[in-house]
Design an enzyme around this catalytic site. Structure first.
Site, PDB file in Angstrom:
ATOM      1  CG  HIS A 103      55.019  43.873  63.162  1.00  0.00           C
ATOM      2  ND1 HIS A 103      54.220  42.780  63.383  1.00  0.00           N
ATOM      3  CD2 HIS A 103      56.306  43.449  63.288  1.00  0.00           C
ATOM      4  CE1 HIS A 103      54.996  41.718  63.626  1.00  0.00           C
ATOM      5  NE2 HIS A 103      56.255  42.092  63.565  1.00  0.00           N
TER       6      HIS A 103
ATOM      7  CG  ASP B 151      59.547  43.293  64.801  1.00  0.00           C
ATOM      8  OD1 ASP B 151      59.749  43.903  63.739  1.00  0.00           O
ATOM      9  OD2 ASP B 151      58.860  42.252  64.887  1.00  0.00           O
TER      10      ASP B 151
ATOM     11  CG  HIS C  25      56.770  39.398  66.257  1.00  0.00           C
ATOM     12  ND1 HIS C  25      57.599  39.428  65.143  1.00  0.00           N
ATOM     13  CD2 HIS C  25      56.871  38.159  66.789  1.00  0.00           C
ATOM     14  CE1 HIS C  25      58.141  38.231  65.002  1.00  0.00           C
ATOM     15  NE2 HIS C  25      57.730  37.444  65.982  1.00  0.00           N
TER      16      HIS C  25
ATOM     17  CG  MET D 248      58.808  34.301  62.319  1.00  0.00           C
ATOM     18  SD  MET D 248      58.558  36.087  62.269  1.00  0.00           S
ATOM     19  CE  MET D 248      60.231  36.663  61.984  1.00  0.00           C
TER      20      MET D 248
ATOM     21  CG  ASP E 170      57.599  39.715  60.670  1.00  0.00           C
ATOM     22  OD1 ASP E 170      57.492  39.674  61.906  1.00  0.00           O
ATOM     23  OD2 ASP E 170      58.301  40.551  60.068  1.00  0.00           O
TER      24      ASP E 170
ATOM     25  CG  MET F 219      63.538  41.469  68.892  1.00  0.00           C
ATOM     26  SD  MET F 219      64.778  41.749  67.601  1.00  0.00           S
ATOM     27  CE  MET F 219      63.691  41.907  66.177  1.00  0.00           C
TER      28      MET F 219
ATOM     29  CG  MET G 125      60.528  37.835  67.856  1.00  0.00           C
ATOM     30  SD  MET G 125      61.280  38.821  66.575  1.00  0.00           S
ATOM     31  CE  MET G 125      60.447  40.388  66.883  1.00  0.00           C
TER      32      MET G 125
ATOM     33  CB  SER H 128      58.459  45.950  61.336  1.00  0.00           C
ATOM     34  OG  SER H 128      59.461  46.004  62.347  1.00  0.00           O
TER      35      SER H 128
HETATM   36  C1  DX5 Z   1      62.410  40.139  62.569  1.00  0.00           C
HETATM   37  C2  DX5 Z   1      61.105  40.879  62.795  1.00  0.00           C
HETATM   38  C3  DX5 Z   1      60.538  41.430  61.524  1.00  0.00           C
HETATM   39  C4  DX5 Z   1      61.490  42.411  60.834  1.00  0.00           C
HETATM   40  C5  DX5 Z   1      60.982  42.730  59.474  1.00  0.00           C
HETATM   41  O1  DX5 Z   1      62.765  39.466  63.745  1.00  0.00           O
HETATM   42  O2  DX5 Z   1      60.131  40.025  63.348  1.00  0.00           O
HETATM   43  O3  DX5 Z   1      59.295  42.082  61.793  1.00  0.00           O
HETATM   44  O4  DX5 Z   1      61.600  43.579  61.589  1.00  0.00           O
HETATM   45  O5  DX5 Z   1      61.936  43.546  58.909  1.00  0.00           O
HETATM   46  P1  DX5 Z   1      62.282  43.465  57.360  1.00  0.00           P
HETATM   47  O6  DX5 Z   1      60.992  43.820  56.640  1.00  0.00           O
HETATM   48  O7  DX5 Z   1      63.358  44.517  57.209  1.00  0.00           O
HETATM   49  O8  DX5 Z   1      62.739  42.078  57.064  1.00  0.00           O
HETATM   50 ZN    ZN Z   2      58.050  40.955  63.523  1.00  0.00          ZN
END
Ligand code: DX5
Ligand code: ZN
Length: 223
Positions: free
Chosen positions: A34, A36, A67, A138, A176, A38, A69, A9
């Site tokens: 990946h 992320d 991903h 998750m 994840d 948000m 979110m 990620s």
């Molecule tokens: C959290 C993300 C994950 C996160 C993983 O909302 O979806 O992908 O970035 O990070 P680590 O591996 O640091 O938990």
């Molecule tokens: Zn993620």
């Protein structure tokens, strides 16, 4: 053991050197990147949008695993497909009409994933599972990197693996959050096929070493 896919990620990477980061991840043997995404509403944090995918697309040949979110992901999906996403994962909790969103992703030529927050029952995806390509369980509450793995999610992973094998064996099981060389092998033994890791990769001396540490932890040579 079939090949486990490693999807670092970039949330935990240096945003000032993202091109170099994805080149390093590719060199280190990552299978996917990946992203992320948000929106500050579905989760408290705000990260980046489709322009980040578009900026990195020309520099990396690895599949881009996005991903989302976000609330109303259906509004953003076309932009991410246009930017070069290979797979787009939406949260079941953010979609009133999840089947329609999955159809939208597929109609645009992308792989479709569905993510479940730690508290969300697996039953939520029973009837959509045959229509998707990836199920993301998750293992932290979404919104931030660097959180501790939630042990409560392990039974859900086992249940997810069983549901996939019984009703949709083509679906990849992705986990994840809080994934590291210390727990990677155990997670695969519980059924995970795609591991997302952010902080464990980017706290290593280099991203290449971070990816290799995960690969080593999964290798058969390990006791
Ligand atoms: C959290 C993300 C994950 C996160 C993983 O909302 O979806 O992908 O970035 O990070 P680590 O591996 O640091 O938990
Ligand atoms: Zn993620």
């Amino acid at each position: 053991m079939e090949k486990v896919l490693i999807a670092p990620s970039i949330l935990s990477a240096d945003f000032g050197a993202m091109r170099e980061t994805v080149l390093a991840l590719q060199e280190g043997g990552a299978d996917w990147i990946h992203f992320d995404v948000m929106d500050g509403h579905f989760v408290p944090n705000l990260t980046f949008g489709a322009p980040m995918v578009a900026a990195l697309r020309p520099h990396c040949t690895l599949p881009f695993d996005v991903h989302l979110m976000v609330e109303h992901p259906e509004r953003l999906i076309p932009d991410f497909v246009q930017a070069g996403a290979n797979s787009i994962t939406v949260h079941a909790e953010a979609c009133v009409h999840l089947h329609r969103v999955v159809e939208q992703i597929h109609e645009l030529g992308c792989g479709a994933g569905v993510a479940l927050n730690p508290h969300t029952p697996l039953e939520t995806v029973r009837h959509i599972l045959p229509a998707i390509d990836l199920l993301l369980v998750m293992t932290v509450n979404p919104g931030f990197g660097g959180q501790a793995f939630i042990e409560l999610t392990k039974p859900k992973m086992v249940e997810a693996r069983r549901m996939i094998e019984q009703t949709a064996p083509h679906v990849l099981l992705q986990v994840d959050g809080g994934v590291s060389p210390d727990n990677a092998r155990a997670l695969v033994e519980l059924g995970a096929q795609v591991l997302v890791a952010g902080s464990s990769v980017f706290t290593a001396p280099t991203p290449q070493e971070g990816v290799r540490a995960l690969r080593w932890a999964l290798s058969s040579q390990k006791a």
